[in-house]
Design an enzyme around this catalytic site. Structure first.
Site, short mmCIF file in Angstrom:
data_model
loop_
_atom_site.label_atom_id
_atom_site.label_comp_id
_atom_site.label_asym_id
_atom_site.label_seq_id
_atom_site.Cartn_x
_atom_site.Cartn_y
_atom_site.Cartn_z
N ARG A 65 1.11 -1.44 -0.25
CA ARG A 65 -0.35 0.45 -0.53
C ARG A 65 1.19 1.13 0.05
O ARG A 65 0.49 2.03 -0.76
CB ARG A 65 -1.13 -0.15 0.95
CG ARG A 65 -1.69 1.45 0.84
CD ARG A 65 -2.74 1.27 2.31
NE ARG A 65 -2.90 0.35 3.08
CZ ARG A 65 -2.37 0.63 4.56
NH1 ARG A 65 -2.23 1.75 4.02
NH2 ARG A 65 -2.05 -0.69 5.63
N TYR A 118 -15.35 19.01 -15.34
CA TYR A 118 -15.63 17.12 -15.36
C TYR A 118 -17.28 16.83 -13.99
O TYR A 118 -16.45 17.56 -13.03
CB TYR A 118 -14.66 16.47 -15.11
CG TYR A 118 -14.96 15.09 -14.93
CD1 TYR A 118 -15.41 14.59 -16.09
CD2 TYR A 118 -14.73 14.24 -14.03
CE1 TYR A 118 -16.08 13.35 -15.43
CE2 TYR A 118 -15.25 13.27 -13.29
CZ TYR A 118 -15.63 12.03 -14.44
OH TYR A 118 -16.26 11.42 -14.15
N ASP A 190 -5.86 20.04 -13.13
CA ASP A 190 -6.55 19.07 -14.78
C ASP A 190 -6.54 19.33 -15.52
O ASP A 190 -6.53 19.41 -16.18
CB ASP A 190 -8.25 18.99 -13.90
CG ASP A 190 -8.33 17.21 -15.01
OD1 ASP A 190 -7.39 16.75 -15.70
OD2 ASP A 190 -9.47 16.48 -14.14
N LYS A 215 -7.59 8.11 -19.53
CA LYS A 215 -8.14 8.35 -20.54
C LYS A 215 -6.91 8.32 -21.25
O LYS A 215 -6.30 7.05 -22.14
CB LYS A 215 -8.49 10.05 -20.73
CG LYS A 215 -9.48 10.97 -19.58
CD LYS A 215 -10.51 9.14 -19.03
CE LYS A 215 -11.44 9.77 -18.13
NZ LYS A 215 -12.75 8.68 -17.91
#
Ligand code: PLP
Length: 396
Positions: A65, A118, A190, A215
């Site tokens: 982790r 978004y 972003d 993306k």
């Protein structure tokens, strides 16, 4: 020779004569495995690491982790491509955005958000963070004075997205960075739509870059992921602390898929741009089309700024046919090669209706999108086939 923490030589600030983008995409942080000669970074599918005595980790790895060797390599590449000192990868783009905002904001703080952000980012602020006492203002970030006017004494972050999803609005990153610096506020960008191949917000003065690697960076519609890149070590440590505490890490296979996708980012982006330009040209000439949104168009209100801060204008195109929502839904139902689906940035072309799909969560809010809008993620297929498909769907 994979270390959880190491200094990588091809970093922006340290070496101005760094190798070109495509070279870094393929080689940054990567070398053949010293034991086997494997040219490609292995998928380290392990949750834990043997220690040579208590506290005696071999390369700084103790639990996956916190750090994983495949992830370390991905983060080296991401940092190098964005020209940042540090990168962290995440389980999704939203996990990346959430980590940035929750690391920096406390109850009573305020965030400035683009009014065409978004939909998922809007939902995170409007439905989750407001519940924890964080406020936000949604403004048109192409208007720097409007952003300045929205800043309050309790503002901690200007969140910027450029180009925006789905209206392809453009914000001036350098101007917002100056404003943020003077106001003592953080500028987070972003950069999902542009990718580091087309735009580098850190070089323009932003503090933090966020990506949905789902993306273009992954690029093949086969993995969900996110990334945060910064050159501010203190911020990076806060983000890493929250990521480790909350556990929003990507798994090793997802990490590896993203690493593989990144190697071809430059060549894919050039083809995405080539195809998008041809499609924009055809849509503009078509009598069934009411409006085309693309920052590469001279008449786009953000064209000059986009030309200043972007290498090319990207693979995302939005348009509205004449005939309102009904006509838009009909076009989306008629294309075949352009698959009707959410998401973007993969090799295959997609079409979607933001009002009822990706941006449904903005309905009734100031971020609501026009109901006749269609968004295209233009893929890298033969553009003649894409034109036949799209124009065929418009020509009935
Ligand atoms: N930012 C932008 C611009 C996006 O388009 C998306 C997803 O569509 C996200 C962030 C969220 O990314 P993810 O779906 O990987 O959580």
């Amino acid at each position: 020779m994979l270390k959880a923490q190491r200094t990588y030589p091809w970093r922006m600030a340290e070496n101005t004569a760094r190798p070109g983008f495509e070279t870094r995409a393929i080689h940054a942080g990567q070398q053949p495995d010293p034991r086997t000669g494997a040219v490609i970074t292995p998928i380290y599918a392990t949750s834990t690491f043997a220690q040579d005595g208590v506290g005696g980790t071999r390369e700084g790895y103790d639990y996956a982790r916190t750090a994983n060797p495949t992830r370390t390599v991905l983060e080296e590449v991401l940092a190098s491509l964005e020209g940042g000192a540090h990168a962290l990868s995440f389980a999704s783009g939203m996990a990346a955005s959430d980590t940035v905002l929750r690391s920096v904001c406390r109850p009573g703080d305020h965030i400035v958000l683009p009014n065409d952000a978004y939909g998922g980012t809007f939902r995170l602020l409007d439905k989750v963070l407001t519940g924890w006492g964080v406020e936000y203002s949604a403004v048109d970030e192409s208007d720097v004075d409007g952003v300045r006017a929205a800043i309050r004494p309790n503002t901690k972050v200007i969140w910027c997205e450029t180009p925006t999803n789905p209206l392809l609005g453009v914000a001036d990153i350098a101007a917002l960075a100056e404003l943020a610096r003077n106001a003592g506020v953080l500028l987070a960008v972003d950069n999902t739509f542009a990718t580091p191949y087309l735009q580098n917000p850190l070089e323009l003065g932003a503090d933090v870059v966020v990506h949905s690697t789902t993306k273009y960076l992954g690029g093949h519609s086969d993995v969900v992921g996110g990334a945060v890149i910064t050159s501010n070590t203190e911020l990076h440590e806060q983000f890493a602390f929250l990521r480790n505490s909350a556990g929003s890490v990507p798994g090793p296979f997802d990490t590896w898929l993203t690493l593989r996708g990144l190697k071809t980012l430059g060549v894919r982006m050039d083809r995405h741009c080539d195809n998008a330009e041809r499609i924009v040209e055809a849509l503009r000439a078509h009598s069934a089309v009411r409006a085309v949104y693309y920052p590469g168009l001279a008449e786009h209100p953000g064209h000059e700024v986009a030309a200043k801060q972007m290498r090319r204008f990207g693979g995302m195109v939005s348009f509205a046919p004449h005939g309102g929502q009904r006509a838009a839904l009909d076009v989306a139902a008629r294309t075949e090669l352009f698959i009707l689906a959410e998401s973007l940035g993969g090799i295959e072309s997609l079409i979607e209706h933001p009002g009822q799909m990706t941006h449904a969560s903005t309905t009734g809010s100031p971020l609501q999108v026009p109901d006749d809008l269609l968004r295209l993620s233009v893929g890298i297929e033969d553009v003649r086939d894409l034109l036949d498909d799209l124009l065929g769907a418009l020509d009935v």
